[in-house]
Write a protein that holds these residues in place. Structure first.
Motif, PDB file in Angstrom:
ATOM      1  N   TYR A 197      46.825  24.066 -69.234  1.00 17.99           N
ATOM      2  CA  TYR A 197      46.370  22.720 -68.732  1.00 17.99           C
ATOM      3  C   TYR A 197      45.157  22.739 -68.189  1.00 17.99           C
ATOM      4  O   TYR A 197      44.879  23.178 -67.020  1.00 17.99           O
ATOM      5  N   LEU A 198      44.292  21.988 -69.003  1.00 17.71           N
ATOM      6  CA  LEU A 198      42.808  22.207 -68.623  1.00 17.71           C
ATOM      7  C   LEU A 198      42.642  21.074 -67.761  1.00 17.71           C
ATOM      8  O   LEU A 198      43.128  19.943 -67.759  1.00 17.71           O
ATOM      9  N   THR A 199      41.696  21.060 -66.742  1.00 16.50           N
ATOM     10  CA  THR A 199      41.074  20.082 -65.710  1.00 16.50           C
ATOM     11  C   THR A 199      39.942  19.197 -66.609  1.00 16.50           C
ATOM     12  O   THR A 199      39.790  19.583 -67.607  1.00 16.50           O
ATOM     13  N   GLN A 202      36.953  21.228 -66.982  1.00 19.16           N
ATOM     14  CA  GLN A 202      37.247  22.236 -68.157  1.00 19.16           C
ATOM     15  C   GLN A 202      37.091  21.570 -69.491  1.00 19.16           C
ATOM     16  O   GLN A 202      36.328  22.114 -70.242  1.00 19.16           O
ATOM     17  N   LEU A 203      37.580  20.498 -69.602  1.00 15.53           N
ATOM     18  CA  LEU A 203      37.709  19.632 -70.835  1.00 15.53           C
ATOM     19  C   LEU A 203      36.311  19.334 -71.269  1.00 15.53           C
ATOM     20  O   LEU A 203      36.150  19.400 -72.408  1.00 15.53           O
ATOM     21  N   LEU A 206      33.995  22.281 -72.275  1.00 16.77           N
ATOM     22  CA  LEU A 206      34.644  22.746 -73.552  1.00 16.77           C
ATOM     23  C   LEU A 206      34.204  21.990 -74.659  1.00 16.77           C
ATOM     24  O   LEU A 206      33.596  22.058 -75.641  1.00 16.77           O
ATOM     25  N   LEU A 322      36.098  29.631 -70.653  1.00 14.27           N
ATOM     26  CA  LEU A 322      37.522  29.405 -70.875  1.00 14.27           C
ATOM     27  C   LEU A 322      38.254  30.517 -71.476  1.00 14.27           C
ATOM     28  O   LEU A 322      39.265  30.538 -71.542  1.00 14.27           O
ATOM     29  N   ILE A 327      43.593  29.009 -74.948  1.00 14.26           N
ATOM     30  CA  ILE A 327      43.634  27.860 -75.309  1.00 14.26           C
ATOM     31  C   ILE A 327      43.131  27.871 -76.867  1.00 14.26           C
ATOM     32  O   ILE A 327      42.655  28.680 -77.411  1.00 14.26           O
ATOM     33  N   THR A 335      47.092  19.469 -72.306  1.00  8.22           N
ATOM     34  CA  THR A 335      46.216  19.033 -71.610  1.00  8.22           C
ATOM     35  C   THR A 335      46.160  17.646 -71.487  1.00  8.22           C
ATOM     36  O   THR A 335      46.247  17.084 -70.388  1.00  8.22           O
TER      37      THR A 335
END
Length: 396
Positions: A197-199, A202-203, A206, A322, A327, A335
């Motif tokens: 689960y990305l925050t 973080q998303l 990416l 990451l 992922i 996510t």
């Protein structure tokens, strides 16, 4: 009561001739059983005469009672139908498939040819017992597959499913009374390993690291659609004014390459688009004509996972710091689900976004992410109780 009767064949010419041949064969060393003297006769539901022979009268009487009961209750099955080979039933079942997508049918065909028919093809369907099937499932769990690697729990479950559906066909067509493939314990399936689960940060990192595919990854991470759905998304299905993605098709792998087909579970749906993403999607949509793919590769055709994953996605994961989280493009669905739940989305909304067949499936996968509302419920009940008590006191 259904008419079933026993016939003594002692004085029948055909029985006497068979008895003489059996005696001669026995003298020559044959160990074959003697011909049956007692014949049970009846008419089936199709009004055609049926018969079975037994050596001993008690055997015939037991069969007579059983036939009367089954005919009376409607649970009768023609014994001869149970002698049908599983391979014949399997081909009949496979030929009857109508609603399955081409890829699903290809998967079923492969499993039939690799694992199911080689094991059960020469068996009579009535001879297959529950314990036989249980032993086979154990074999699948402990032995390598045709490609030399252990079968995954999901592959074992699907192999069993194919066998079970074929046996269900045998049951429905009156060849067997019950399905011996039912109620077996199968290995636990972990859908795609540990969830990631990305925050929001973080998303964003990416997506920024993915360069020209930034918006594509944001769609995966916020809309929760599958890779196959995102790569088959047409420009005309993006409704910017209402902020919706209309998901009606997906890429599926078939012999000879990729093909556009129905979405998984045939769950067509509309998925919300973040208002902050509209202006990022608009120029992409304006470059495409209706019917053209919204997201394409460098060659102008659909995005290919085998090149996108190592060249774009994995490189972006590393650049965003990451790597090590495990992922994948598919796990961006997790996510999307986690961020939606954190924003207050209920289970039905998440189900609709992800295209799950039922809310129960969504809860099975993401139930632990939904906030514990026990205190909220208790506080509301407490307020109601206090209000009632206060009104009661005022009246007295």
């Amino acid at each position: 009561m259904a008419k079933v009767w026993i016939e003594d064949r002692a004085n029948h010419a055909d029985y006497q001739q068979a008895l003489e041949k059996w005696a001669e064969a026995k003298k020559a060393g044959s160990k074959r059983n003697s011909p049956g003297r007692w014949r049970v006769r009846w008419y089936g539901p199709d009004n055609k005469p049926k018969a079975l022979t037994f050596q001993k009268l008690p055997q015939a009487e037991a069969e007579k009672r059983g036939l009367e009961e089954r005919l009376g209750k409607g649970s009768y099955r023609d014994p001869k139908q149970g002698k049908t080979l599983f391979s014949d039933v399997a081909e009949e079942w496979f030929g009857s498939l109508r609603k399955q997508a081409e890829r699903t049918k290809n998967d079923y065909r492969e499993l039939l040819d690799l694992y199911v028919i080689p094991k059960w093809g020469t068996w009579q369907v009535a001879a297959i017992r529950w314990e036989d099937v249980s032993g086979w499932v154990t074999e699948l769990c402990g032995q390598p597959g045709k490609r030399g690697k252990p079968l995954s729990p999901a592959r074992i479950a699907k192999t069993h499913l194919v066998f079970s559906m074929a046996m269900k066909r045998a049951m429905q067509s009156g060849k067997i009374p019950t399905n011996p493939a039912a109620d077996h314990e199968l290995p636990r399936i972990d859908d795609d390993g540990e969830h990631v689960y990305l925050t929001h940060d973080q998303l964003a990192a990416l997506a920024d690291a993915a360069g020209e595919y930034r918006t594509f990854l944001l769609v995966l991470g916020y809309c929760g659609i599958r890779w196959s759905e995102a790569t088959a998304l047409e420009a005309g299905r993006l409704q910017l004014d209402t902020r919706r993605l209309r998901i009606v098709q997906a890429h599926t792998r078939v012999k000879g390459g990729m093909k556009v087909g129905p979405v998984k579970n045939h769950e067509r749906r509309s998925v919300p688009v973040l208002a902050s993403m509209v202006e990022e999607l608009r120029p992409i949509a304006e470059q495409r004509k209706r019917g053209q793919l919204l997201f394409v590769g460098d060659d102008g055709t659909h995005l290919k996972y085998t090149t996108f994953r190592p060249n774009v996605f994995d490189a972006a994961v590393k650049a965003a710091g990451l790597d090590g989280l495990g992922i994948t493009p598919h796990k961006l669905r997790h996510t999307a689900a986690s961020l939606a739940i954190a924003a207050g989305a209920d289970v039905k909304v998440v189900q609709l976004m992800l295209g799950h067949k039922s809310a129960a499936m969504t809860l099975d996968v993401y139930g632990h992410l939904f906030p514990d509302r026990l205190d909220e419920v208790a506080n509301a009940l407490d307020a109601g109780r206090k209000s009632a008590l206060a009104a009661r006191t005022a009246k007295s």
